[in-house]
Scaffold this motif. Sequence first.
Motif, PDB file in Angstrom:
ATOM      1  N   GLY A  92       0.817  -1.212   0.000  1.00 21.48           N
ATOM      2  CA  GLY A  92       0.000   0.000   0.000  1.00 21.48           C
ATOM      3  C   GLY A  92       0.848   1.258   0.000  1.00 21.48           C
ATOM      4  N   VAL A  93       0.177   2.398   0.075  1.00 22.82           N
ATOM      5  CA  VAL A  93       0.856   3.694   0.013  1.00 22.82           C
ATOM      6  C   VAL A  93       1.317   4.103   1.405  1.00 22.82           C
ATOM      7  CG1 VAL A  93       0.539   6.130  -0.519  1.00 22.82           C
ATOM      8  CG2 VAL A  93      -0.483   4.401  -1.987  1.00 22.82           C
ATOM      9  N   ALA A  94       2.545   4.537   1.506  1.00 23.51           N
ATOM     10  CA  ALA A  94       3.061   5.018   2.798  1.00 23.51           C
ATOM     11  C   ALA A  94       2.344   6.305   3.174  1.00 23.51           C
ATOM     12  CB  ALA A  94       4.562   5.264   2.691  1.00 23.51           C
ATOM     13  N   CYS A  95       2.101   6.514   4.445  1.00 19.69           N
ATOM     14  CA  CYS A  95       1.511   7.776   4.871  1.00 19.69           C
ATOM     15  C   CYS A  95       2.631   8.781   5.092  1.00 19.69           C
ATOM     16  CB  CYS A  95       0.669   7.601   6.121  1.00 19.69           C
ATOM     17  SG  CYS A  95       1.620   7.343   7.613  1.00 19.69           S
ATOM     18  N   ALA A  96       2.241  10.067   5.197  1.00 21.28           N
ATOM     19  CA  ALA A  96       3.243  11.137   5.282  1.00 21.28           C
ATOM     20  C   ALA A  96       4.192  10.927   6.455  1.00 21.28           C
ATOM     21  CB  ALA A  96       2.546  12.480   5.387  1.00 21.28           C
ATOM     22  N   GLN A  97       3.690  10.337   7.537  1.00 24.73           N
ATOM     23  CA  GLN A  97       4.529  10.147   8.711  1.00 24.73           C
ATOM     24  C   GLN A  97       5.591   9.060   8.476  1.00 24.73           C
ATOM     25  OE1 GLN A  97       1.174  10.804   9.013  1.00 24.73           O
ATOM     26  NE2 GLN A  97       1.698  12.847   9.689  1.00 24.73           N
ATOM     27  N   GLU A  98       5.243   8.066   7.633  1.00 18.79           N
ATOM     28  CA  GLU A  98       6.165   6.961   7.384  1.00 18.79           C
ATOM     29  C   GLU A  98       7.155   7.298   6.278  1.00 18.79           C
ATOM     30  OE1 GLU A  98       3.547   3.807   6.375  1.00 18.79           O
ATOM     31  OE2 GLU A  98       2.672   3.665   8.360  1.00 18.79           O
ATOM     32  N   ALA A  99       6.666   7.902   5.195  1.00 17.15           N
ATOM     33  CA  ALA A  99       7.539   8.223   4.068  1.00 17.15           C
ATOM     34  C   ALA A  99       8.496   9.335   4.466  1.00 17.15           C
ATOM     35  CB  ALA A  99       6.688   8.662   2.879  1.00 17.15           C
ATOM     36  N   THR A 100       9.704   9.270   3.925  1.00 17.35           N
ATOM     37  CA  THR A 100      10.674  10.311   4.234  1.00 17.35           C
ATOM     38  C   THR A 100      11.149  10.967   2.939  1.00 17.35           C
ATOM     39  OG1 THR A 100      12.462   8.689   4.216  1.00 17.35           O
ATOM     40  CG2 THR A 100      11.480   9.207   6.354  1.00 17.35           C
ATOM     41  N   PHE A 101      11.367  12.258   3.010  1.00 19.50           N
ATOM     42  CA  PHE A 101      11.910  13.029   1.903  1.00 19.50           C
ATOM     43  C   PHE A 101      13.121  13.797   2.395  1.00 19.50           C
ATOM     44  CE2 PHE A 101       7.666  13.582  -0.549  1.00 19.50           C
ATOM     45  CZ  PHE A 101       8.009  12.565  -1.429  1.00 19.50           C
ATOM     46  N   SER A 102      14.134  13.885   1.565  1.00 18.57           N
ATOM     47  CA  SER A 102      15.222  14.825   1.852  1.00 18.57           C
ATOM     48  C   SER A 102      14.822  16.167   1.223  1.00 18.57           C
ATOM     49  CB  SER A 102      16.543  14.312   1.284  1.00 18.57           C
ATOM     50  OG  SER A 102      16.441  14.120  -0.109  1.00 18.57           O
ATOM     51  N   PRO A 103      15.389  17.279   1.695  1.00 20.36           N
ATOM     52  CA  PRO A 103      14.961  18.586   1.193  1.00 20.36           C
ATOM     53  C   PRO A 103      15.389  18.813  -0.260  1.00 20.36           C
ATOM     54  CG  PRO A 103      16.436  18.797   3.106  1.00 20.36           C
ATOM     55  CD  PRO A 103      16.402  17.365   2.733  1.00 20.36           C
TER      56      PRO A 103
END
Length: 296
Positions: free
Chosen positions: A4-15
């Motif tokens: 499934g799709v990761a939620c914003a809290q689980e997914a990580t982004f670098s700037p």
Amino acid sequence: MSGGVACAQEATFSPPFDFPMIFSGNFGEIRANHFHGGLDFKTGGTIGKPVRALAEGYISRIRVTHGSGYVLDVTYANGYKTINRHLSAFVGDVARRVEDLQYEKETWEVEIVPEPGEYAVKAGQVIALSGNTGYSFGPHLHLDVFEAETDDYVDPMAFFKKQVKDNVAPRAEGIMLFPQPGRGVVDGTSERRAFPLHPKQPITAWGTVGAGIRAYDYMDGASNRYGVHTVVLEVDSVEVFRSVVDRFSEEENRMINSWTYGQYMKSFIEPGNTLRMLHASNGNRGLIDINEERPY
């Protein structure tokens, strides 16, 4: 992609940049007939800053348009997609391909939809240069983030909170009361009325009334004002309404006109408004019943 799709809290982004993040606009700001769909990153008043990929993924769309200038869409493996707007240039093979197509078609406006994985990217990889192209009010990067599964616009700030320096609280600047037609009166009139935050005289009301607020957020190191994320209305310390500007769909965009009056955000839900960011908890769409002679 499994699980499934990761939620914003689980997914990580670098700037997207390697310098401190300051914004000229934030997610969900009230605009004419629409919500502002992303974050506007300041680039120090200059163009040509390296824009970086936020995670592992691939470039999914390349465009040059009059409205948004140089535009790059990226699909990420963590369940999100982004659109980078107002760029000054693409880089590497993408830049060469666009230039070749512009010459071939003899037009500045072009669109390319590469095969998935044709232009793979990794977190931190430079994918473009920031700019001021299209309908832009100054050098900046506009970044939209979408949940791939729903195509909803989501607030990019959820991914960058740790990197953002912000100790300045939002401020309310005025309130507006909306007596309901034939059902409510405020200060002797059934017309909507604006009030300062601290009125010199008590406001008198009777019947069914809606409330609205004009408020803005601020941040360290910038003179800009931004939209507010959350508004809570309590009556006698009991919550009756909450708005949380965290996501919306393209179809919901026009409903901003039902939720707002100018820059005032209503703390009640108008009939027919199905904006998911509005939550009434009093069984009355957030409207208030003033039916006793006492302070509320």
